[in-house]
Design a protein around this motif. Structure first.
Motif, PDB file in Angstrom:
ATOM      1  N   VAL A 257     -19.561  -6.300 -10.385  1.00 41.03           N
ATOM      2  CA  VAL A 257     -19.029  -4.528 -10.731  1.00 41.03           C
ATOM      3  C   VAL A 257     -17.090  -4.235 -11.232  1.00 41.03           C
ATOM      4  N   LYS A 258     -16.844  -3.510 -12.484  1.00 45.56           N
ATOM      5  CA  LYS A 258     -15.671  -3.428 -12.212  1.00 45.56           C
ATOM      6  C   LYS A 258     -15.249  -1.620 -12.166  1.00 45.56           C
ATOM      7  N   VAL A 259     -14.745  -0.608 -10.693  1.00 48.23           N
ATOM      8  CA  VAL A 259     -14.963   0.067 -11.568  1.00 48.23           C
ATOM      9  C   VAL A 259     -13.566   1.188 -11.946  1.00 48.23           C
ATOM     10  N   VAL A 260     -13.391   1.834 -11.846  1.00 44.40           N
ATOM     11  CA  VAL A 260     -12.417   2.645 -13.028  1.00 44.40           C
ATOM     12  C   VAL A 260     -12.366   3.979 -12.030  1.00 44.40           C
ATOM     13  N   HIS A 261     -11.270   4.453 -11.433  1.00 45.81           N
ATOM     14  CA  HIS A 261     -10.530   5.280 -11.018  1.00 45.81           C
ATOM     15  C   HIS A 261      -9.988   6.143 -12.198  1.00 45.81           C
ATOM     16  N   ALA A 270     -13.664  19.322 -10.034  1.00 39.95           N
ATOM     17  CA  ALA A 270     -14.356  19.350  -9.137  1.00 39.95           C
ATOM     18  C   ALA A 270     -15.153  18.518  -8.883  1.00 39.95           C
ATOM     19  N   SER A 271     -15.238  17.073  -9.435  1.00 39.49           N
ATOM     20  CA  SER A 271     -16.288  16.602  -8.750  1.00 39.49           C
ATOM     21  C   SER A 271     -16.109  15.652  -7.701  1.00 39.49           C
ATOM     22  N   GLY A 272     -14.952  15.745  -7.043  1.00 40.05           N
ATOM     23  CA  GLY A 272     -14.452  15.141  -5.154  1.00 40.05           C
ATOM     24  C   GLY A 272     -13.061  14.009  -5.695  1.00 40.05           C
ATOM     25  N   TYR A 273     -12.634  13.891  -4.609  1.00 40.33           N
ATOM     26  CA  TYR A 273     -11.443  13.017  -4.462  1.00 40.33           C
ATOM     27  C   TYR A 273     -11.713  11.870  -3.638  1.00 40.33           C
ATOM     28  N   THR A 308      -1.340  11.180  -8.554  1.00 34.21           N
ATOM     29  CA  THR A 308      -1.938  12.224  -8.656  1.00 34.21           C
ATOM     30  C   THR A 308      -2.737  10.964  -7.391  1.00 34.21           C
ATOM     31  N   SER A 309      -3.392   9.707  -7.774  1.00 34.29           N
ATOM     32  CA  SER A 309      -4.440   8.517  -7.517  1.00 34.29           C
ATOM     33  C   SER A 309      -3.327   8.241  -6.095  1.00 34.29           C
ATOM     34  N   ALA A 310      -2.203   8.056  -5.994  1.00 34.07           N
ATOM     35  CA  ALA A 310      -1.403   8.021  -5.261  1.00 34.07           C
ATOM     36  C   ALA A 310      -1.991   8.592  -3.975  1.00 34.07           C
ATOM     37  N   LEU A 311      -0.938   9.790  -4.790  1.00 32.67           N
ATOM     38  CA  LEU A 311      -0.305  11.059  -3.674  1.00 32.67           C
ATOM     39  C   LEU A 311      -2.300  11.667  -2.847  1.00 32.67           C
ATOM     40  N   VAL A 312      -3.439  11.409  -4.391  1.00 33.73           N
ATOM     41  CA  VAL A 312      -4.561  12.372  -3.483  1.00 33.73           C
ATOM     42  C   VAL A 312      -5.098  11.051  -2.344  1.00 33.73           C
ATOM     43  N   GLN A 313      -4.757   9.375  -2.570  1.00 33.36           N
ATOM     44  CA  GLN A 313      -5.070   8.355  -1.431  1.00 33.36           C
ATOM     45  C   GLN A 313      -4.591   8.948  -0.518  1.00 33.36           C
ATOM     46  N   ALA A 322      -1.622   4.161   1.697  1.00 34.02           N
ATOM     47  CA  ALA A 322      -2.624   3.819   0.820  1.00 34.02           C
ATOM     48  C   ALA A 322      -2.301   3.724  -0.290  1.00 34.02           C
ATOM     49  N   LEU A 323      -2.622   2.989  -1.275  1.00 37.23           N
ATOM     50  CA  LEU A 323      -2.362   2.953  -2.483  1.00 37.23           C
ATOM     51  C   LEU A 323      -0.854   2.659  -2.787  1.00 37.23           C
ATOM     52  N   PRO A 324      -0.623   1.389  -1.951  1.00 36.25           N
ATOM     53  CA  PRO A 324       1.374   1.380  -1.841  1.00 36.25           C
ATOM     54  C   PRO A 324       1.752   0.837  -3.663  1.00 36.25           C
TER      55      PRO A 324
END
Ligand SMILES: [Zn+2]
Length: 418
Positions: A257-261, A270-273, A308-313, A322-324
């Motif tokens: 399965v492929k996932v999408v962030h 506010a579903s989570g992070y 945002t993805s990188a900062l939150v990871q 994380a997430l280079p």
């Protein structure tokens, strides 16, 4: 057949080169290319990247930008969005989708994985704008058995009609989510897709309560439940996947399965992070990025989603590695092409000519020590100068054909929804 295009003296992977586009593909990447009769783009002061691939959105939800602020998902969906969506018609979806395409071009996206209503109107809008998209027939019954036969008929008809769409739009099956679609229709939709080799696009484990409800009803997490139904496979694109335990992770990996962030949407409702990026990656799962629709994330800006993805990871893992940057670029380009099975998201000879040209002659790229770091962390999408999709220039020097007409029509029509 479009004009052939020669992009001269452009920065690509830290060096200057010329790129020749022939028909809808990248023909040659080299130094000092010549082409008589080609349309020339002067690449001086500019850099080139693959067009972004937005892997989860609801395009025409641009119409609902700002409609339900400061609300949590269940309240937002059941009491705000779904009642408004009852009023949608072809005209609204057509102009809403055009507005989405306009925004995607302005922010450098060439390909998007959509999930929305009034399919034919959406496809007409995307075709006219010239982007690439995946367009599913969406199954959503909310447990109402009386809808089953209508959904089956509509879906079959939509599939037949999609054969006239042309190459830029691809038909798929949308199964809204395991909590909003009956078991019988989940299985029916999944089989419909398998028999016709179609992608399936669904929402999965977006909220913690969705998992708790699923365990209470089925004795299984949403992932384990879908696996029991035989739905999960390499054709499945699962959006969100925020509440995934180790057992779910193993299932998703085994099934391909492929996932999408979709971090901005997740944070805002506010579903989570705590998206488990490292664990997905290390399990060999293809991870991609999306914005979700404008009703939740308010924009379709992939650069913002990347930052945002990188900062939150980095933040929730308390790990600056994380997430280079290079992985982040793959998430928003190459991995989308892999997930959707289309030869795009990369700049190489033979790949589709889906390209975004960035202005680097400005403060955000000065000094240009690390172009990708400047692009993601320092600039914003106003640096997107020109966008090419399928070998055609859709935005040149930030000008998109028909922009005023789109904005006028959406401003005229959105009141119908409220
Ligand atoms: Zn969504």
């Amino acid at each position: 057949m479009g004009n052939n295009i020669l992009i001269k003296d452009i920065l690509f992977n830290n060096s200057k080169c010329d790129i020749l586009l022939k028909d809808n593909k990248i023909e040659k990447i080299s130094q000092s290319l010549q082409c008589s009769g080609c349309e020339v783009i002067d690449g001086r002061g500019k850099a080139i990247i693959p067009g972004f691939i937005n892997m989860h959105t609801h395009a025409a939800m641009t119409l609902m930008r700002g409609v339900g602020e400061d609300m949590e998902l269940k309240d937002w969906l059941y009491n705000k969005i779904w009642p408004i969506e009852q009023k949608l018609d072809d005209e609204l979806v057509y102009w809403g989708t055009k507005l989405a395409c306009l925004e995607m071009l302005k922010t450098g996206t060439t390909f998007f994985n959509d999930q929305y209503w009034n399919l034919e109107a959406a496809v007409r809008a995307v075709s006219e704008m010239g982007l690439r998209s995946i367009q599913p027939y969406v199954i959503l019954d909310l447990g109402d058995k009386s809808k089953f036969e209508t959904i089956k008929k509509e879906c079959s008809l939509a599939w037949e009609n999609s054969k006239k769409w042309g190459s830029l739009n691809t038909f798929a099956i949308g199964i809204h989510a395991p909590y909003s679609v009956s078991e019988e229709m989940i299985v029916w939709g999944s089989n419909f897709a398998k028999e016709r080799n179609l992608l399936v696009h669904l929402h999965l484990s977006e909220t913690e309560s969705e998992n708790q409800d699923s365990i209470a009803i089925h004795g299984l997490t949403p992932t384990a439940y879908l696996d029991k139904l035989g739905v999960l496979g390499p054709n499945v694109i699962a959006a969100h996947c925020l509440w995934i335990d180790n057992n779910d992770m193993a299932i998703l990996a085994k099934r391909g399965v492929k996932v999408v962030h979709n971090i901005n949407s997740n944070l805002k409702i506010a579903s989570g992070y705590k998206f488990r990026y490292n664990e997905f990656r290390d399990s060999g799962i293809v991870v991609t990025l999306g914005t979700d629709g404008c009703a939740s994330s308010n924009n379709l800006d992939m650069l913002e989603a990347m930052k945002t993805s990188a900062l939150v990871q980095k933040g929730w893992r308390r790990d600056a590695t994380a997430l280079p940057i290079n992985e982040l670029m793959d998430l928003s380009t190459k991995n989308g092409g892999v997930a959707l099975g289309v030869n795009t998201g990369v700049i190489k000879e033979g790949a589709l000519a889906d390209l975004t040209i960035i202005d680097i002659d400005n403060y955000a790229f000065t000094p240009n020590i690390n172009f990708y770091a400047n692009l993601i962390y320092s600039a914003n999408s106003s640096c997107v100068n020109t966008v090419i999709c399928d070998g055609k220039i859709l935005m040149r020097e930030r000008v998109v054909k028909g922009e005023d007409e789109i904005i006028e029509n959406v401003n005229r029509l959105f009141k119908k929804l409220l």
